[in-house]
Design an enzyme around this catalytic site. Structure first.
Site, short mmCIF file in Angstrom:
data_model
loop_
_atom_site.label_atom_id
_atom_site.label_comp_id
_atom_site.label_asym_id
_atom_site.label_seq_id
_atom_site.Cartn_x
_atom_site.Cartn_y
_atom_site.Cartn_z
N LYS A 70 14.80 -9.10 1.27
CA LYS A 70 15.48 -8.85 -0.01
C LYS A 70 15.41 -7.37 -0.37
CE LYS A 70 11.33 -10.20 -2.57
NZ LYS A 70 10.69 -11.34 -3.27
N TYR A 114 7.75 22.08 -14.71
CA TYR A 114 8.12 21.52 -16.01
C TYR A 114 6.89 21.14 -16.81
CZ TYR A 114 13.04 21.00 -14.69
OH TYR A 114 14.33 21.22 -14.31
C1 LIG Z 1 9.48 -11.58 -2.51
C2 LIG Z 1 9.00 -12.93 -2.22
C3 LIG Z 1 8.16 -13.17 -1.12
C4 LIG Z 1 7.57 -12.04 -0.27
O1 LIG Z 1 6.51 -11.47 -1.01
P1 LIG Z 1 5.54 -10.34 -0.42
O2 LIG Z 1 4.52 -10.16 -1.45
O3 LIG Z 1 6.40 -9.11 -0.26
O4 LIG Z 1 5.05 -10.83 0.88
C5 LIG Z 1 7.83 -14.47 -0.83
N1 LIG Z 1 8.26 -15.50 -1.60
C6 LIG Z 1 9.04 -15.30 -2.68
C7 LIG Z 1 9.48 -16.47 -3.48
C8 LIG Z 1 9.42 -14.03 -3.03
O5 LIG Z 1 10.17 -13.84 -4.13
#
Ligand SMILES: *Cc1c(COP(=O)(O)O)cnc(C)c1O
Length: 354
Positions: free
Chosen positions: A34, A252
């Site tokens: 994702k 800054y």
């Molecule tokens: C993003 C996500 C994962 C992966 O999580 P990590 O902490 O990056 O391993 C697994 N399950 C769900 C439902 C998620 O939203």
């Protein structure tokens, strides 16, 4: 010379991290891609894992469609937020996507289907995170309604852990117990573990893991790992240098005031590239392979590093913002955030894969 800000991606490291996740967890693993694979490029990562991954996971249907349109056809793709509307369900039917069902509306969409291809559902149970998911006592009725759906081919039972990155946090034990009780006796595969579940909780090891951050080489606990290999190296170069006398302020807001004559290196990397503006003076960085620190505020297009004790370094020296020398977890800690956010924010820089 073009601007030297660059992200380099080591896809062999990605494959090694995936193999490690599977070896630790056992069973099958859906590689979580994702958010453009946490900033690493979802299509490139999917191609790199195509020969080995059991499945992929993305947040929503459009992310899955982008992978399918890029030719990623062999693996099922799990849609972690499930369908937002019936159009997403149709996409799932056309493209072999697996849909999470975390609320009544999504179940009704599946119940409304007549004819066509059946979908695989992942029923998400809220075992304590209290974000998405059905109440544990609704598991059996939901499971039965899915089983009765003409267009549902199978149901996997899943939950998500809220605090698995804290190995002593008993909330995870409670979540595992609630999941066990809610799903007891129901047939079908189960899935609990994100990366932290894979690495810290044997009780979370079920039929399917859903590793994300660990695939990219960052330990979700924020601690160093001697097994996981960083996939992204964010680099740039020193493009100018100057001395400032003791007592003078830099950048800054003048937030850094030199306590001795200080040699400052200007680096082509800023918050518009995704480097966090909240990384204050002292944030680790490597210049020409040597440890140094950020001094002063990170600006939009550049940041400043301390070269006073690095006489060899100067214009043209390579700077690693994170990668194998500087852990992205350490930068995240200094910036008051987590590696996930830093990695998925990288933009505007050149991208190289090998
Ligand atoms: C993003 C996500 C994962 C992966 O999580 P990590 O902490 O990056 O391993 C697994 N399950 C769900 C439902 C998620 O939203």
């Amino acid at each position: 010379m073009s601007r030297p800000a660059q992200a380099t991606f080591d896809l062999a490291a990605l494959r090694a991290n995936y193999a490690h996740a599977k070896a630790v967890h056992g069973g099958r693993a859906a590689a979580t891609l994702k958010a453009n694979a946490y900033g690493h490029g979802a299509v490139q990562c999917a191609r790199a894992l195509a020969g080995v991954a059991d499945a992929f996971a993305v947040a929503f249907a459009q992310e899955a469609l982008e992978l399918r349109e890029a030719g990623i056809r062999e693996q099922p793709i799990l849609v972690l937020e499930g369908a937002f509307d019936i159009g997403d369900v149709e996409l799932a039917r056309q493209h072999g996507l697996w849909l999470v069902v975390h609320q009544e509306e999504q179940l009704r969409m599946l119940e409304s289907l007549r004819g066509g291809t059946a979908v695989h559902a992942w029923l998400k149970i809220d075992t304590g995170m209290h974000r998405a998911g059905i109440a544990p006592d609704q598991t059996r009725p939901f499971w039965q309604r899915l089983a009765d759906c003409e267009q549902v081919a199978s149901t996997t039972l899943m939950t998500h852990l809220a605090s698995a990155d804290e190995p002593d946090n008993l909330a995870t034990e409670r979540q595992l117990a609630v999941f066990e009780a809610a799903t007891h006796g129901l047939p079908g595969p189960r899935s609990v573990a994100n990366s932290a579940g894979v690495l810290c909780w044997k009780g979370a090891h079920q039929d399917w893991a859903r590793p994300g951050i660990m695939l990219y080489g960052a330990d979700p606990r924020g601690t160093p790992s001697d097994v996981l290999q960083p996939v992204m190296q964010l680099t740039s170069e020193v493009f100018a240098e100057r001395w400032i006398p003791a007592g003078e302020a830099l950048g800054y807001g003048g937030s850094f005031v030199a306590d001795r004559p200080t040699r400052v290196g200007l680096v082509a990397m800023g918050y518009a590239d995704g480097y966090p503006r909240t990384a204050h003076t002292g944030t680790p960085v490597a210049v020409g392979g040597c440890a140094s620190r950020i001094i002063g505020r990170v600006a939009m297009d550049m940041l400043t590093v301390d070269l006073t004790d690095l006489p060899e370094a100067g214009p043209g020296s390579q700077v690693e913002l994170w990668g194998r020398q500087v852990s992205v977890n350490d930068v995240a800690a200094a910036a008051g955030t987590i590696a996930y956010e830093l990695l998925c924010n990288v933009k505007r820089v050149g991208r190289v894969y090998w």
